[in-house]
Each structure stands twice: as C-alpha cells, then as structure tokens.
Design an enzyme around this catalytic site. Structure first.
Site, PDB file in Angstrom:
ATOM      1  N   GLU A  61      -1.161   2.015 -17.690  1.00  0.00           N
ATOM      2  CA  GLU A  61      -1.008   0.768 -18.442  1.00  0.00           C
ATOM      3  C   GLU A  61      -1.739   0.877 -19.785  1.00  0.00           C
ATOM      4  OE1 GLU A  61       0.526  -1.998 -17.257  1.00  0.00           O
ATOM      5  OE2 GLU A  61       0.955  -1.199 -15.260  1.00  0.00           O
TER       6      GLU A  61
ATOM      7  N   LYS B 218      -6.108  -1.803  -2.006  1.00  0.00           N
ATOM      8  CA  LYS B 218      -5.357  -1.138  -0.937  1.00  0.00           C
ATOM      9  C   LYS B 218      -6.277  -0.720   0.208  1.00  0.00           C
ATOM     10  CE  LYS B 218      -2.000   0.660  -4.299  1.00  0.00           C
ATOM     11  NZ  LYS B 218      -1.769   1.821  -5.206  1.00  0.00           N
TER      12      LYS B 218
ATOM     13  N   VAL C  51       0.846  -1.200   0.000  1.00  0.00           N
ATOM     14  CA  VAL C  51       0.000   0.000   0.000  1.00  0.00           C
ATOM     15  C   VAL C  51       0.876   1.244   0.000  1.00  0.00           C
ATOM     16  CG1 VAL C  51      -1.811   1.273   1.210  1.00  0.00           C
ATOM     17  CG2 VAL C  51      -1.794  -1.222   1.287  1.00  0.00           C
TER      18      VAL C  51
END
Lengths: 422, 422
Positions: free
Chosen positions: B190, B205, B132
C-alpha cells in the site's frame, strides 16, 4: 450433548491409536464439539493378542456380526486394512444403515462404486479422510473448501515409504537396494515392499483424490503406474545437475475433458514446494482456477496422525444429520491415453562422431525437440559415454516411439524419467 | 435444490471476484452441492463507479439498510475491509438473525467477542475462512479437522507483502527501502505500508488463529508485534551464513497453560518447510500432539483466492441448519510475558583484546549461553568489527537484560532477531 455408540472393525496399531485418542481427548471433544462416543464392540482376529492400548477384553469379539448386526451401533470404524473382508464388512454395515468411517484406501478405491451406492441407497454416511495421507485434511479440502474451483491438477507425494527411499538416495547417493533394506530394518518398508515401491498404494489414493477432484470416477485400473525399483543413483545424480529432485509423484490432471491419472517417478525443479518434502512426509499440491496453487503437507501415515483424521471424521459423522456423498458422475472419467511433459532421457552411447546427430535426428522425426544435453563423466573403456537429454515438452507416445527407433548399436541402457514443472 | 438469497456489503476487487465466481461456477455448485444463490442487493459507496465485474446497477445501493433490513436476505457477505463501519454492519446483520460470511480480519479480530456473542444470541452463523490466508483452508483445518488434537503451536507466514519484501532482500541482497518502493510500484504494498510492514495485519490474523487453536480468546492487543522495517541486508546475509532464512513469522504456542502470540521477524533453518515459502505466498505450520507437524500453503491474498474461500464458506453456511460457533472459553487466554528461543545477536564491537570476554561474560551473568560466534568482514577504519552470536535457547527477558548491560563504549548497533527451530 449426544452420545454415539460405535463399533471398531480391527484393532491393530491404528485402531489402538483411535482408542487411546478417544480416551485421552474425550473430554475436550465433549466440551468443544458436544459429542461423546461409546465404543461398544471391537472386532479382532484374536482376543488374546497383546495390543498397544489397554482395552477391556469384554469389548472384543472375533465375530463380525457382533459389530455389523448390533442395532445399537450407529457408526462403524474400519481399520482392518486390505481389500477383503474389509470391503464386504463395510458394505454390510452401510446396508444396515450404519455410517462407516474408514482408513482403508485399498478397499475404498477398489470398491468405490459399490460402497458409494450402498451409502446412498441406505442414507448412510461414508467418511474416508484417513484413507489418503494420514492426518492431512486433503479430502476435506477438495470436498469442502475448493467447491467453487475447477481443479486443474492434483500432484502429490502420497507414499511415505518411497519418499523415504528416494530422499536418502538423493542425500547419500545410496543405491535403491541398500536404502530399501535399511527401510525394512527400520520398519518403514514392509517385508514384501511391492505395494509401496511399485506404486500400488499411491494408485489407490490417487484414484480417490482424482475422482473427487474431477467429479468423475477414476477407477484404480485406469491409473497408470510405474514404481521406483528401476531408479539408479546415477539418475538421481544426473537430475541434480539439471537442478531437479526425484520423487514418486501421483499426478492427476484434467486436460480438454480427459483425465490423466498416473503414478511414476518424476523430477521436479529443486525450488518446487514438493522438492523439499522429505523422508516419510506426504504433501499434495493442488491447482484450481480460483484458488491458484496450494499445498497440504504433513504426516501421511503412522498410528496417531491416522487416528487424528479418523476421529475428526467420526466427529463430523456424528454431527451430520444428512450425510453428503461426493458429487461424482455415474460414468467413469474419460481417460487420456497420452500426455505431454518434459522428459529426462539418459542413455549409454558410443562415443564417436555422428552419434549425437543420429539421436537428435531420431527424436526430431517424432517431433521431440531437445532442450539441453550433457555428457556425464568420461568415456569408458568400451568407448561408451553417458548422455543425458532434457526434451522440451513432448508427447509421451512420441518420445517412446523415438526411443523405439534409436539405433541400438549406437545407444543402450536408455532410461526415461518424466519431469513435472507445473 | 435450495436457493439462498444473499446480500453483499462492499463491492471492490474481492466482491467482484465473488460475483464473477458465483456467475461462472453457479451451475457446478448447483449440481454438486445442491445450492443456488441469488444476489439481491449490493452495498457500494458509489453506484456509478467502474468495477471489475459486470454487475447490474439495479442490484446496487448506497444505503446499508437495503441489505441489513431486507428480511429476504438470509446471508450477508462482507468485504468492505477496515474496522468500521464493517464491524457495526456485521453486528446489525447478526442481530437480525442473518448469517455473516466475511473476509475482514481487522473487524473480526478487533470485535471478536461482540460478533461471536451476537451470532450465538441470534442463532446466526459467522464464517470467516477468507479472513486468514485467502484460499488456504486453515480455519477449517483447525476447527473441523484437528479437533482431536491438543494443538501446541501455530507458526505462519501470513502476510504476503512482507514475505515478498524479505524474499527479494534474501535473493538480491537489496535494501528494505528499495524493495518496499518496488512493491509499492507493483501494487504489492500500500502507499502507506504500515499495516503490513509493522505486523498489524499479521497480528489480526494471529489473534483469530490462536483463539481457535487454543480455545481461549487471544485479543489483538495481547499479540506481541514487531515489524520488518529495521531489517538490514546485513542481517539477512549474516543469517545465511548460519544456514538461516529470515521471515516475518506469526507464532502462537501454548506452554504450561500460557499462550504466546507474537509477530516478529525470525530466522528459520534453511531446510524448514517455511523457509521455502517465497514471495507473496502464505503458509501456516501447525503442530498437534496426534497429527504431528502439518503445513498449509497457498495464495494468502488476491481477489480470486479470497473469493474461493468466501464462496466455500457461503456454501457451508447455506447447507448448515444449526450453525456452530467455535468452542472458545469466555475468559481471555493467560498470556506468557516471556518465552525462550535461540537469539541471533549482531553488534558492532571494538576490535580489541578482551571485548569478546566482556560480551560473553555479560551474557553469562544473565544465564544466556553462546552457541556460536562469527566475525563478519574486516575491521573498519574506526577499529570496529561486526560480531554475530547465536545463543542457545534462552529467555527473551534475560537476553534483553544482558544487552541492556553491555558496555556501550565497547559495542554498539546491537540488533536481535529470534530464531525459530521447531
């Protein structure tokens, strides 16, 4: 489940906060951490005094030996404040093999080597998260999270009183004296504000932070220190025009094997994360070669934030079998005697042809080059005008030398404030 | 001095970062921490591949058993990414009594209970600071520094890609699609950006953070999730007019025994510390009953920041005799199915008398009261105008119901964005 028997040295606001927090959160701590705490004795100056927590009088004592010599007490929590007798009591506790948890930056910074030595010799623990920036876990971050880094700088707003004063001067254009008086009325500044406004408090904390960050002892006496009492609303206002916000910064850097540790007013760019740290908040900005830039922000003072850090240290101390002391070289750090930064220079100059050329010529002779200059306001009735310069990054010593040679018939009321950009 | 023998699962950018950091800082770590590490085997997909660190090929293997079954390896570091086979490999390592240090939020959040169970059953350690927010020690802060607190909320900017996109949309007024394309060109997003822009990454997270903060399991599936792909420059611009900055927030709160965990775009006031967290930086804002408000800021991704956290966990794992697992109830948290906040509601409305009365009447019937309204721009050629409302704090469900009943002949293109003020 293990039970630790603890003693308190002191029971002012912070001590009462710890007492309340342990009562209130004791069950949660027992369930989650497997630790319970029994407070056995509390050293106070006067047993009869009214306090911020309902503490049985039977726990209180006015005799330090009742805490320091009690073999059943394994952890001593110190929140008396001040150098003495706190430092001597902590030393005695450590020498008796007791672990010490303290919030006392002054005693810790001033007696660092003795306290560390006593802890090491007697295999006792020494925990001090609460001594710097209240609830903010900056000590843990440096010691336990950034160990793989070469830390290159630690820059903090680590005194809430001065940050409150400068925040209000910035927002309201108010004078230092007026805001200080207000802060005193509100209980945010002490009746004698010297420790805060002259940077002593920040210097203690910076001594601790820089010692840990660079693994070499940085004594309090090696911290350069300059307070905020000379700051005028005009300085704050001129900085604004350059997109700069004024803070009292505590700065520690390692450059070419030399450590700089300094507490002084400094401008930061308005978009720097430290610029938006306002009022009584604290924040520490850390740069490391792997982690990059980080900032830790929170309440740097106050009973409960400080108690939060103290109880966290208490839990850690209780769980630790072999206490670890910080890895710090025996030899003190080699301190830098000069450093480079951008300088903000404000001066009152005769408004006549050639003055600017004289000023910039004097700077140039000392290798200080000017990045920008603005004239602030109109020429006054005596024919003087405010000039504000920002230098390029320059040696502090060269700037001082240049200013020492300025023609004082042309310029006066020179004020210099450093600018930190990284 | 003790030497730990370790194995790597994966050796992409982060793995190479850890390799380099251990080589480069190994001496400092040995001196300060008394720990040295020997990397024994590295699992890779293809031994021949060129890498970002000079790693002897003899260390590499394409067979996971060479790491997972080697009895000499006591700590396994996992940075393969993705759910499988990472989760299965970590489980096997834990079941073999090996301690696992991981940066893999997806595998950890998705298989939380299995992994914790395996670690507990086999007395192995499980360390995941790097999973995280990269270098930011937020897991340590919650687990090891704020134990005496009842944490009431955790609010974070915990995805760098979306924060970069929203920061640029805010600064430049650019469209989502244009900035996304740029981010993809720069390698900040991405080729398939879904995991980031639709909030999946942040949800993993947040599942981990909220589980630790509230001591009850918050499964990923219980995290409400909404991405940023529907955000328009007009939303950002209208928010600015109200003094609000748009962020993708991950929010976890405990209210009356129920946990809210939600990832969605949200406005924060311009002077909130989270508002100035820009570009690829991450920050987590935590409130506790004793510590007050805190913020942890830094680089949430990148090889070296992540490696910094991984090596810190590695050192901690090596030093710990009895590994501690987080104190989390077996039963999952009771999740809230509604929550109250201020809502920003933008709509295209027919510019004719009575429209405002219909809209505000519909809100009022559902108990939603309007705090302010502005008309944005001029009436268009079809006789429509943009109206922007800020509600008072209102139940999300009531706002939805009110909007469901709006007369669609009068209003269209309704967009709702939550506003977080605390």
């Amino acid at each position: 489940m293990s039970t630790m028997t603890i003693g308190f040295l002191g029971c002012g606001n912070i001590g009462c906060g710890v007492y309340r927090l342990l009562k209130e959160q004791g069950e949660q701590i027992a369930r989650n951490e497997g630790e319970t705490f029994e407070i056995r004795r509390i050293l106070v100056r006067s047993k009869g005094k009214k306090r911020g927590a309902e503490i049985p009088e039977a726990l209180m004592t006015e005799n330090p030996d009742d805490v320091l010599l009690d073999p059943q007490i394994s952890i001593v929590m110190e929140f008396m404040g001040g150098e003495e007798p706190a430092a001597s009591y902590m030393l005695r506790a450590l020498e008796a093999g007791k672990t010490v948890v303290t919030a006392n930056k002054m005693a810790l910074a001033t007696h660092w080597q003795e306290l560390i030595h006593a802890a090491r010799t007697h295999a006792a623990g020494l925990y001090y998260e609460a001594s710097v920036c209240g609830a903010i876990p900056i000590i843990r971050a440096i010691n336990d999270s950034l160990q793989a880094n070469r830390i290159t700088s630690v820059t903090g707003i680590i005194n809430g009183t001065t940050n409150y004063i400068l925040s209000r001067m910035t927002r309201e254009g108010a004078s230092y004296a007026d805001v200080l008086a207000d802060a005193q009325r509100l209980g945010l500044a002490e009746p004698d504000p010297t420790a805060d406004v002259e940077g002593y408090d920040a210097a203690y904390k910076l001594s601790i932070l820089s010692t840990l960050a660079f693994h070499r002892h940085v004594p309090v006496g090696s911290v350069y220190r300059e307070g905020i009492s000379g700051i005028t609303p005009l300085d704050v206002q001129c900085g604004k025009a350059f997109g700069l916000t004024l803070k009292l910064l505590a700065i520690a850097k390692e450059v070419d094997g030399c450590v700089q540790a300094r507490v002084h007013p400094a401008f930061v760019p308005d978009d720097h994360p430290l610029a938006s740290v306002s009022d009584a908040f604290n924040a520490v900005y850390v740069s490391g070669h792997a982690c990059g830039e980080m900032m830790f922000y929170g309440r740097g003072a106050g009973d409960m934030p400080t108690a939060s850090a103290l109880v966290s240290d208490l839990i850690k101390a209780a769980k630790t079998k072999n206490h670890q002391l910080p890895a710090v070289d025996e030899l003190p750090a080699k301190m830098a005697d000069d450093w480079a930064c951008v300088h903000f220079v404000r001066m009152l100059a005769r408004d006549e042809p050639g003055v600017l050329s004289v000023v910039s010529g004097t700077f140039a002779r000392h290798g200080v080059s000017i990045a920008s200059m603005v004239q602030k306001g109109e020429t006054d009735s005596d024919g003087h005008v405010q000039l504000v310069f920002l230098t390029h990054r320059a040696s502090e010593r060269c700037v001082r030398q240049a200013l020492g040679e300025m023609d004082r018939t042309l310029v006066s009321q020179v004020n210099v404030i450093r600018v930190e950009r990284d």
